[in-house]
Each structure stands twice: as structure tokens, then as C-alpha cells.
Design a protein around this motif. Structure first.
Motif, PDB file in Angstrom:
ATOM      1  N   MET A  36       0.835  -1.207   0.000  1.00  0.00           N
ATOM      2  CA  MET A  36       0.000   0.000   0.000  1.00  0.00           C
ATOM      3  C   MET A  36       0.864   1.250   0.000  1.00  0.00           C
ATOM      4  N   ALA A  37       1.974   1.230   0.762  1.00  0.00           N
ATOM      5  CA  ALA A  37       2.871   2.382   0.791  1.00  0.00           C
ATOM      6  C   ALA A  37       3.496   2.634  -0.578  1.00  0.00           C
ATOM      7  N   PRO A  40       0.214   4.198  -3.317  1.00  0.00           N
ATOM      8  CA  PRO A  40      -0.771   5.047  -2.625  1.00  0.00           C
ATOM      9  C   PRO A  40      -1.908   5.524  -3.529  1.00  0.00           C
ATOM     10  N   TYR A  45      -3.854   3.911   1.153  1.00  0.00           N
ATOM     11  CA  TYR A  45      -2.679   4.066   2.003  1.00  0.00           C
ATOM     12  C   TYR A  45      -2.748   5.331   2.859  1.00  0.00           C
TER      13      TYR A  45
END
Length: 336
Positions: A36-37, A40, A45
């Protein structure tokens, strides 16, 4: 003498866990947060980061906390089986304690795709020795060891001979009830281990997810992510044997060496799931999609120890496990 023989046989053949190893469960969740990071724009995120900050922690600390919670589900002390004669209630067999095998709570961690609906009304049932279509020596030995043993239903409930009653925890009135989502049970279902229709793991996930929605507790959300057991083929073909623990140890050992968490494969796997709508309150359809995938793609690891066969399967089921957690995290960030 019979049980002593069973002890030696099981200790010789059993490994250290049922389901993905606890460390693998933790890594999958941490890798979902990392995905997720890195993405984004296509995930929630930013909301996840805000959620972490609202709890006074960094995104890394949140991933660690939720990963540890997914790890911890195998250590729950919520399921006790009681001796048919002695009435003595324990959370693991003596050979399980000796080998650090996951406790009886692990029997809630299956979704049997070799069978249809179960007697509770679930579309797919959980572990039920009487309904297994694939099994091995460990399944048979457990059923022999536990023949006639019953699920702890609290003081004054089912007893052993001469009213012997050493209840430790009302597993039927608490654990089974919690996982009895939109279904029905009666205690006679749980008075003989060899015929017990344990609730499936998607119900476990649904129970803890609803608890998270009420509390906003990230640890409880982490409990939900133990449902990546649905991507472990032994949990959808449903057996405690057939290279079960050996395969899980292989996954843990080669997780980094073979880059089983390849983010490019996770991105592809994201498309295999039907994203939940923000208004959806039932996450089980998504979980069942994960189970259907492992059942369709991973059966070879029940019968093969070949490195190439295992690698091919792991390169599918681990990225799909990470993707399933990403979908759940996306929903968790917009559903409250």
C-alpha cells in the motif's frame, strides 16, 4: 499402550504448526502494508497512515502490530476438548504440547472446498473429520486419540464418566457461538470429536472484522488477517497431513530467498479479487474467493515435495495472500 504408540507416531510425523507458519502470517501482513505504501494512488494508504497516526504509531509500527496479531491467532486459548471418560479438558493433546503444535483452536482455521454446504448452513464448512475427502495419518491419529472427546461447554454441561467435569473454558458457549455467523448449531454436533463440524475460518474473520468495526482496534483488525490460511491449500482441501507442516516450513524458509512477496505478482493478484464496497458489511465473499483460488491452484503441494512444484504454488498463493490483506485493509479504512 495404544495412546503411547500414537504419541510416538504423531511426534515422528507431525511438524510445528497447522496453517501458514506464524512468522509467515506476520510477514504477509507487513508486506500488504508495504504494498500500500508503494501504491498510494490505487490503495487507501493515506487513510491507513492517518489511522496509524491516530493510534500514536508509525506505519511501520502499525504493520508490525497487525502482523503480530495475525501471528497470535494460533495461540488463542479458546478451544478445549474434554476426555470422554475423564472429563479432563485441555487445549492441546499431550503430543501437541511436546511438539509445539498449534492448539485445538487451529481446527477453526479451515474452509473445506471439497464439500458443499455444512450442517450449520455455511456455503463451505470447516474441519470435520467425518467429512474429509483427503486425509492422512495425522488426521486419523487425532481422531483415534480424541474419539468420543467433546467440546468444553462450561461447568455443569457435558461430562465424562460418573459426572467427571473439569471444564476450563466454555468453548461451545463462547468460541463456537462467536463463529456461528448467520448459522445454527446444537451441542450434539460437538459431543464426539470425530464428527465435529467446526465452523469455517471465514466466519472467524467475519467475527473479528465486525469487532474491529465496533472498536477501531488495530490488534483486532490484525486477527482478521489470519484468514490468509485460506490461501494455504491444505486448509481448503482440508487435512492436517499430506505434507501440511513440511510445506509451511518450506514457505517460511524460502519466503525471502525466492522472493515469494514479489510486489509485481501482488499487483497482478489484486485483480483476482472482487473489491468490497464501502457499504458492505460481510467480508466473507472476498475471503471465499481466496479459498477458491488456493483450492483450484495449489493441490499439488499435498502430494509433492518437489522444489519446482512448491515454488510454482508459492508464487501464486503468497502474492494472493498479500493482495487479500490489501483488499481487507482498503475496506477497513473506508468502512468505519
Amino acid at each position: 499402550m495404544k495412546k503411547l504408540l500414537l504419541v510416538s507416531l504423531v511426534m515422528a510425523s507431525a511438524g510445528n504448526a497447522y496453517g501458514f507458519s506464524q512468522e509467515t502470517h506476520k510477514r504477509i501482513v507487513i508486506d500488504a502494508v508495504n504494498y500500500m505504501a508503494q501504491n498510494p494512488q490505487t490503495t487507501e494508504y493515506r487513510k491507513l497512515l492517518s489511522f496509524a497516526q491516530s493510534k500514536g504509531m508509525s506505519i511501520t509500527q502499525l504493520g508490525e502490530l497487525m502482523g503480530q496479531a495475525a501471528y497470535d491467532v494460533d495461540d488463542f486459548e479458546d478451544t478445549f476438548l474434554c476426555g470422554a471418560i475423564t472429563g479432563d479438558c485441555v487445549q492441546a493433546p499431550v503430543w501437541g504440547v511436546a511438539e509445539s503444535i498449534v492448539k485445538y483452536t487451529s481446527y477453526w482455521h479451515f474452509q473445506n472446498h471439497t464439500q458443499g454446504a455444512d450442517q450449520h448452513g455455511n456455503d463451505f464448512g470447516g474441519y470435520n473429520y467425518d467429512k474429509l475427502t483427503v486425509w492422512g495419518a495425522i488426521d486419523n491419529m487425532a481422531a483415534t486419540w480424541l474419539k468420543g472427546d467433546y467440546l468444553d461447554d462450561g461447568p455443569g454441561g457435558e461430562t465424562g464418566w460418573f459426572s467427571a467435569d473439569d471444564s476450563e473454558y466454555n468453548s461451545y458457549g463462547i468460541t463456537e457461538k462467536n463463529y456461528r455467523i448467520d448459522g445454527h448449531s446444537h451441542y450434539n454436533m460437538y459431543d464426539d470429536f470425530e464428527e465435529m463440524p467446526f465452523q469455517p475460518i471465514d466466519n472467524l474473520g467475519q467475527y473479528w472484522y465486525q469487532s474491529y468495526l465496533k472498536t477501531g482496534n488495530p490488534q483486532i483488525l490484525g486477527f482478521v488477517f489470519h484468514t490468509t490460511d485460506l490461501l494455504q491449500p491444505h486448509h481448503t482441501w482440508t487435512t492436517s497431513d499430506l505434507n501440511h507442516s513440511d510445506w509451511e516450513s518450506w514457505v517460511k524458509d524460502y519466503y525471502d530467498q525466492e522472493s515469494l512477496n514479489d510486489m509485481a505478482l501482488v499487483k497482478q493478484a489484486m485483480q483476482s479479487f472482487t473489491a468490497l464496497n464501502a457499504t458492505d458489511t460481510d467480508i466473507r465473499p472476498l475471503l471465499t474467493e481466496g479459498g477458491a483460488f488456493s483450492y483450484a491452484q495449489g493441490g499439488i503441494v499435498l502430494n509433492s515435495k518437489d522444489h519446482h512444484d512448491r515454488l510454482n504454488t508459492a508464487k501464486m498463493v503468497i502474492p494472493h495472500s498479500i493482495a487479500m490483506v490489501v483488499h481487507l485493509l482498503n475496506h477497513a479504512m473506508v468502512a468505519r
